[in-house]
Structure formats: C-alpha cells, structure tokens
Design an enzyme around this catalytic site. Structure first.
Site, mmCIF file in Angstrom:
data_model
loop_
_atom_site.group_PDB
_atom_site.id
_atom_site.type_symbol
_atom_site.label_atom_id
_atom_site.label_comp_id
_atom_site.label_asym_id
_atom_site.label_seq_id
_atom_site.Cartn_x
_atom_site.Cartn_y
_atom_site.Cartn_z
ATOM 1 N N LYS A 61 0.762 -1.568 -0.021
ATOM 2 C CA LYS A 61 0.035 -0.120 0.306
ATOM 3 C C LYS A 61 1.193 1.285 0.151
ATOM 4 C CE LYS A 61 -3.505 -0.774 -0.370
ATOM 5 N NZ LYS A 61 -4.532 -0.603 -1.905
ATOM 6 N N ALA A 62 1.649 1.404 -1.134
ATOM 7 C CA ALA A 62 2.788 1.942 -0.557
ATOM 8 C C ALA A 62 2.776 3.097 -2.514
ATOM 9 C CB ALA A 62 4.285 2.185 -0.352
ATOM 10 N N LYS A 77 6.706 -6.958 -9.914
ATOM 11 C CA LYS A 77 7.083 -5.844 -9.054
ATOM 12 C C LYS A 77 7.464 -7.026 -7.333
ATOM 13 C CE LYS A 77 2.818 -5.851 -6.706
ATOM 14 N NZ LYS A 77 1.383 -5.724 -6.299
ATOM 15 N N HIS A 79 7.377 -7.109 -3.144
ATOM 16 C CA HIS A 79 7.066 -5.674 -1.859
ATOM 17 C C HIS A 79 7.940 -6.682 -0.668
ATOM 18 C CE1 HIS A 79 3.753 -4.623 -2.366
ATOM 19 N NE2 HIS A 79 2.455 -5.540 -2.325
ATOM 20 N N SER A 109 -4.016 3.056 4.920
ATOM 21 C CA SER A 109 -3.818 2.593 3.958
ATOM 22 C C SER A 109 -3.763 0.584 4.186
ATOM 23 C CB SER A 109 -3.061 2.966 2.382
ATOM 24 O OG SER A 109 -3.242 1.957 1.405
ATOM 25 N N SER A 199 -2.193 8.579 -12.846
ATOM 26 C CA SER A 199 -3.174 10.248 -11.399
ATOM 27 C C SER A 199 -3.904 9.242 -10.689
ATOM 28 C CB SER A 199 -3.746 11.094 -12.418
ATOM 29 O OG SER A 199 -4.931 10.477 -13.001
ATOM 30 N N MET A 227 -8.802 0.763 -4.336
ATOM 31 C CA MET A 227 -7.841 2.367 -4.373
ATOM 32 C C MET A 227 -8.588 3.002 -3.760
ATOM 33 S SD MET A 227 -6.414 2.752 -7.930
ATOM 34 C CE MET A 227 -5.502 3.395 -7.695
ATOM 35 N N LYS A 229 -8.308 6.470 -1.316
ATOM 36 C CA LYS A 229 -8.680 7.451 -1.541
ATOM 37 C C LYS A 229 -7.010 7.980 -2.065
ATOM 38 C CE LYS A 229 -10.444 9.359 2.989
ATOM 39 N NZ LYS A 229 -11.207 9.425 4.266
ATOM 40 N N GLY A 230 -5.925 7.812 -1.586
ATOM 41 C CA GLY A 230 -4.622 7.661 -2.504
ATOM 42 C C GLY A 230 -4.068 9.591 -2.192
#
Length: 266
Positions: A61-62, A77, A79, A109, A199, A227, A229-230
């Site tokens: 969540k980064a 990718k 983690h 998050s 975005s 996803m 709020k971001g």
C-alpha cells in the site's frame, strides 16, 4: 514477487470462491509472509532475472501497483524487504525503483486493505492494528526495516528511491526522474500522457489497477475499495491524540539512525 508462481496463485484464488480463507503468516528470516509465498520460497529465491529487468519494490500500500508480465525486459514488482530480494537482481545489476510512503498514511491504507483482503490475517480493531504495525507483525514485516533496508543500499545498488508524497505533489517531476534513471528520452506529450494515466483518479477507474476483477470472496471491496483515497495526510482522520503520541515516540526510537526525509503532509 510477480511471476509464474504469483500468476498461478492468483488464478487459484479466483477459482476458489467461497472456499477461500485467510492465510496464516509464516516467518522467513524473521519476516512474516503468507504461507503460499513461503511454500514457493525455494523457487522465488532461485529466480534469476535478466539484467534488463526492472524491479519495483514497495512496502504494501505504498504505490505503483501496476505490473506487466512479459519477456525481458520485464517489470517485476515485489513487497519483499531488501534482505529477501533474490540475489540475482543485484548480481545482474538490474535497475530498481523503491517507492516509500510515510508510516502513518501507509499504516492507515494497509489497515483498510487488510479489512477487505480476505486472504491476509484478520486485522482486528484499529487500536490493536497500530501495535501490530509498530511491532512488524503484519504480512511483509516491519515497515521500518523495509524503508531503511532499501535506503541504506540505494547508492551501492543503484536504487532509485522515490516518495509517494513527492509523486502526489508533482507527478511530472517524478516521472521525469524515473525517465532519466531508465536512460530514456520521452517527448513532453508522452510524459503528460503518463502523468494522466497514472493519476489516482484514472487508476481508480481502471479495472487492471482497481482490482475489481478479483472475486468478492478474495477482495471484498464493499468493505473498502482497493484504491481508497490515495491522499497524503489521511492519517489525521484515524489517529487519536494519544495514538499519535504513542506512535511518534515509537517512530522516533526506530528511525533515530535513519535520515529518510518522510513527509506526513504536503
């Protein structure tokens, strides 16, 4: 890591439906990981990347969640904390981008993600989750060790270390940083298109980014969207004054030997 094992695993959980359940965590070198990952650990550790492969690493969540599986050069990718990344990435001098997010927003998050992700351990109440985060008891281990591990190795391993908050503040500047790191030259209109497509608003509406294709018994997005709020600073809507004081004191102890310029607001 993203690869054949993860793809098969994703297909398996999509087919599992109501029979699917939360996996327990098992430690590898002191890092708690989900048991399907641990069961595939030998093949993960033995992975040999091509020198042209690009590694994107984050604590969960980064940010930067999009991947593509392809022949080299590939975008891969993970983690995994630095110490668990297969050594082939560094032996082959692969380029790597690490994305870090401030601890408080990352914690918020991750909490909401664990509420809706029915494959990871039950998060429990918010107050208890804060302690799990501080103690490194969540899947993928300690946030503190994670961000410090890549930071300490960034120059030796040629890792581009970028911050989520910087991407939110000035996405074009950060896209241009990534472009230069990858030795690319892109036209201004291409850069603008990349900024638009990456975005939060655009990705939130993209099924490949918002994971709406994952079945509800796996990701229950009626609890919380993948996803959400971001934004930067959402932690202020969750932490009480007492929790803030407790967290800040613990953070100061754990990060006293690190000069990583995190920001909790922009």
């Amino acid at each position: 890591m993203a690869g054949k094992e993860e793809l098969s695993y994703s297909e398996a959980i999509a087919a599992a439906g109501d029979a699917f359940h939360r996996f327990p965590l098992i430690k590898i070198q002191g890092v708690p990981l989900m048991c399907p990952i641990v069961h595939n650990w030998d093949s993960i550790w033995a992975f040999r990347p091509d020198p042209s492969d690009l590694l994107i690493a984050t604590y969960p969540k980064a940010g930067l969640s999009l991947l593509k599986k392809m022949d080299p050069p590939r975008v891969i990718k993970t983690h995994l904390p630095f110490k668990l990344v297969p050594e082939g990435f560094w032996k082959n001098k692969c380029k790597a981008i690490y994305v870090a997010r401030n601890a408080k927003d990352n914690l918020v998050s991750y909490y909401h993600f664990d509420r809706m992700n029915l494959t990871q351990p039950e998060p429990g109440p918010w107050d208890g989750y804060i302690h799990k985060f501080m103690n490194g008891e969540l899947a993928w281990g300690s946030w503190y060790d994670h961000v410090k591990g890549y930071w300490e190795e960034r120059e030796k391993r040629n890792i581009l270390y970028i911050f989520y908050e910087d991407m939110k503040e000035n996405p074009q500047r950060e896209v241009e940083r990534i472009m230069r790191y990858l030795d690319l030259s892109l036209a201004d209109d291409v850069i603008s298109r990349i900024v638009e497509l990456t975005s939060f608003k655009t990705m939130k509406e993209n099924p490949m980014a918002n994971y709406s294709f994952i079945l509800k018994p796996v990701f229950d997005q009626s609890i919380s969207p993948f996803m959400r709020k971001g934004v930067v600073g959402d932690w202020t809507n969750h932490f009480s004054p007492a929790q803030t004081q407790l967290f800040d004191e613990d953070y100061k102890r754990k990060m006293k030997d690190a000069d990583i310029p995190f920001r909790t607001d922009i």
